[in-house]
Design a protein around this motif. Structure first.
Motif, mmCIF file in Angstrom:
data_model
loop_
_atom_site.group_PDB
_atom_site.id
_atom_site.type_symbol
_atom_site.label_atom_id
_atom_site.label_comp_id
_atom_site.label_asym_id
_atom_site.label_seq_id
_atom_site.Cartn_x
_atom_site.Cartn_y
_atom_site.Cartn_z
ATOM 1 N N SER A 278 -6.634 -54.573 -32.914
ATOM 2 C CA SER A 278 -7.238 -55.908 -32.834
ATOM 3 C C SER A 278 -8.267 -56.158 -33.932
ATOM 4 C CB SER A 278 -7.886 -56.105 -31.453
ATOM 5 O OG SER A 278 -6.925 -56.012 -30.435
ATOM 6 N N VAL A 279 -9.181 -55.202 -34.135
ATOM 7 C CA VAL A 279 -10.197 -55.422 -35.176
ATOM 8 C C VAL A 279 -9.607 -55.279 -36.578
ATOM 9 C CG1 VAL A 279 -12.222 -54.909 -33.752
ATOM 10 C CG2 VAL A 279 -11.078 -53.044 -34.997
ATOM 11 N N THR A 280 -8.530 -54.503 -36.703
ATOM 12 C CA THR A 280 -7.850 -54.428 -38.010
ATOM 13 C C THR A 280 -7.203 -55.763 -38.333
ATOM 14 O OG1 THR A 280 -7.430 -52.067 -37.668
ATOM 15 C CG2 THR A 280 -6.150 -53.154 -39.381
ATOM 16 N N VAL A 281 -6.652 -56.434 -37.322
ATOM 17 C CA VAL A 281 -6.094 -57.777 -37.516
ATOM 18 C C VAL A 281 -7.207 -58.745 -37.917
ATOM 19 C CG1 VAL A 281 -5.025 -59.743 -36.328
ATOM 20 C CG2 VAL A 281 -4.088 -57.441 -36.027
ATOM 21 N N THR A 282 -8.376 -58.604 -37.308
ATOM 22 C CA THR A 282 -9.530 -59.429 -37.699
ATOM 23 C C THR A 282 -9.842 -59.229 -39.179
ATOM 24 O OG1 THR A 282 -10.548 -59.531 -35.508
ATOM 25 C CG2 THR A 282 -12.031 -59.690 -37.383
ATOM 26 N N LEU A 283 -9.964 -57.977 -39.599
ATOM 27 C CA LEU A 283 -10.270 -57.658 -40.995
ATOM 28 C C LEU A 283 -9.201 -58.221 -41.934
ATOM 29 C CD1 LEU A 283 -11.515 -54.278 -42.357
ATOM 30 C CD2 LEU A 283 -9.551 -55.342 -43.401
ATOM 31 N N ALA A 284 -7.937 -57.986 -41.607
ATOM 32 C CA ALA A 284 -6.832 -58.447 -42.468
ATOM 33 C C ALA A 284 -6.790 -59.970 -42.547
ATOM 34 C CB ALA A 284 -5.502 -57.904 -41.941
ATOM 35 N N THR A 285 -7.042 -60.638 -41.418
ATOM 36 C CA THR A 285 -7.027 -62.109 -41.403
ATOM 37 C C THR A 285 -8.124 -62.669 -42.302
ATOM 38 O OG1 THR A 285 -6.138 -62.100 -39.149
ATOM 39 C CG2 THR A 285 -7.128 -64.156 -39.915
ATOM 40 N N VAL A 286 -9.295 -62.049 -42.243
ATOM 41 C CA VAL A 286 -10.410 -62.498 -43.090
ATOM 42 C C VAL A 286 -10.065 -62.357 -44.568
ATOM 43 C CG1 VAL A 286 -12.757 -61.898 -43.840
ATOM 44 C CG2 VAL A 286 -12.235 -62.143 -41.404
ATOM 45 N N PHE A 287 -9.522 -61.203 -44.952
ATOM 46 C CA PHE A 287 -9.300 -60.938 -46.373
ATOM 47 C C PHE A 287 -8.013 -61.559 -46.921
ATOM 48 C CE2 PHE A 287 -12.649 -57.941 -45.594
ATOM 49 C CZ PHE A 287 -13.356 -57.971 -46.785
ATOM 50 N N LEU A 288 -7.009 -61.717 -46.089
ATOM 51 C CA LEU A 288 -5.728 -62.235 -46.585
ATOM 52 C C LEU A 288 -5.502 -63.714 -46.319
ATOM 53 C CD1 LEU A 288 -3.426 -59.242 -45.529
ATOM 54 C CD2 LEU A 288 -4.504 -59.665 -47.751
ATOM 55 N N PHE A 289 -6.231 -64.283 -45.339
ATOM 56 C CA PHE A 289 -6.002 -65.692 -45.002
ATOM 57 C C PHE A 289 -7.267 -66.539 -45.060
ATOM 58 C CE2 PHE A 289 -5.708 -69.168 -41.883
ATOM 59 C CZ PHE A 289 -4.651 -69.873 -42.442
ATOM 60 N N GLY B 107 -10.449 -66.011 -46.203
ATOM 61 C CA GLY B 107 -11.150 -66.047 -47.492
ATOM 62 C C GLY B 107 -10.481 -66.978 -48.477
ATOM 63 N N PRO B 108 -9.187 -66.792 -48.736
ATOM 64 C CA PRO B 108 -8.499 -67.673 -49.688
ATOM 65 C C PRO B 108 -8.424 -69.135 -49.256
ATOM 66 C CG PRO B 108 -7.258 -65.639 -49.377
ATOM 67 C CD PRO B 108 -8.359 -65.632 -48.354
ATOM 68 N N THR B 109 -8.351 -69.420 -47.939
ATOM 69 C CA THR B 109 -8.176 -70.802 -47.496
ATOM 70 C C THR B 109 -9.488 -71.510 -47.174
ATOM 71 O OG1 THR B 109 -7.858 -70.157 -45.173
ATOM 72 C CG2 THR B 109 -5.877 -70.342 -46.550
ATOM 73 N N MET B 110 -10.576 -70.758 -47.084
ATOM 74 C CA MET B 110 -11.851 -71.369 -46.697
ATOM 75 C C MET B 110 -12.905 -71.257 -47.784
ATOM 76 S SD MET B 110 -12.209 -70.576 -42.663
ATOM 77 C CE MET B 110 -11.108 -71.372 -41.496
ATOM 78 N N GLY B 111 -12.467 -71.116 -49.002
ATOM 79 C CA GLY B 111 -13.394 -71.182 -50.125
ATOM 80 C C GLY B 111 -14.132 -69.911 -50.461
ATOM 81 N N TYR C 39 -9.522 -71.861 -37.192
ATOM 82 C CA TYR C 39 -8.854 -70.898 -38.069
ATOM 83 C C TYR C 39 -7.877 -71.588 -39.031
ATOM 84 C CZ TYR C 39 -10.662 -66.898 -35.463
ATOM 85 O OH TYR C 39 -11.489 -65.946 -34.903
ATOM 86 N N GLY C 40 -7.598 -72.849 -38.804
ATOM 87 C CA GLY C 40 -6.672 -73.576 -39.681
ATOM 88 C C GLY C 40 -5.227 -73.161 -39.502
#
Length: 195
Positions: A80-91, A93-97, A166-167
């Motif tokens: 679960s927390v790995t998904v959190t980390l991956a979502t932040v860095f792969l989705f 960050g790039p989509t929220m400036g 989360y968009g």
């Protein structure tokens, strides 16, 4: 190795608990609604779950033996927390400036440090052999949250809906976002299984 795992798990529990308590404080006063609202986010839920699993793991290790249900809970929480980390860095960050706000203050711990500690402790200090079908149970927390998020953002009555923070429903593309999240979680499960 056991001592290192206990220390890391206690650190995960205490740090996360402190941050969760602070979510209920604002301007020196308790704000229950503010704290409750924080639990809409998968980041908060996954880190809270990880803190509970970390405490269970540390207590079990101190007691002498780690039952398989505790190990499975730590695995689910780590996914679960790995998904959190991956979502932040792969989705996100790039989509929220960019990453500045995503890695500032308590977000630095919730989005990066906490997940990395969970991954390191599980993969290198605690992991035991697991059948592949059992590894797939790592999909459950993301699937449950995905269903709740979909309902709250798309299908709930207008006055009870959440904003799409989360968009994932931009342009009505929630089926693609849901498939991507489940696919990404499957990759995380496989990586932790083979690590």
């Amino acid at each position: 190795m056991k001592t290192a795992s206990i220390i890391i798990n206690i650190a995960i529990f205490l740090t996360t608990l402190t941050i969760l308590i602070l979510y209920f404080r604002q301007d020196g006063r308790w704000q229950v609604d503010k704290g409750r609202k924080a639990f809409r986010f998968f980041t908060v839920l996954s880190n809270a779950f990880c803190a509970i699993a970390a405490l269970a793991m540390a207590v079990s290790q101190i007691g002498g033996a780690v039952p398989r249900p505790v190990l499975l809970m730590k695995y689910l929480a780590t996914v679960s927390v790995t998904v959190t980390l991956a979502t932040v860095f792969l989705f996100l960050g790039p989509t929220m400036g960019g990453y500045r706000d995503l890695l500032k203050g308590d977000n630095l711990y919730m989005h990066l440090i906490g997940p990395v500690l969970a991954i390191l402790s599980y993969a290198f200090l605690e992991k035991r052999e697991m059948a592949f079908p059992t590894a797939l149970t790592g999909l459950i927390p993301v699937a449950l949250y995905g269903g709740m998020y979909l309902y709250r953002v798309v299908y709930a009555p207008e006055d009870r809906r959440w904003e799409d923070f989360y968009g994932f429903n931009k342009g009505g593309k929630w089926p693609l976002a849901l498939a991507a999240m489940l696919g990404g979680t499957l990759i995380v499960c496989v990586l932790l299984w083979i690590a």
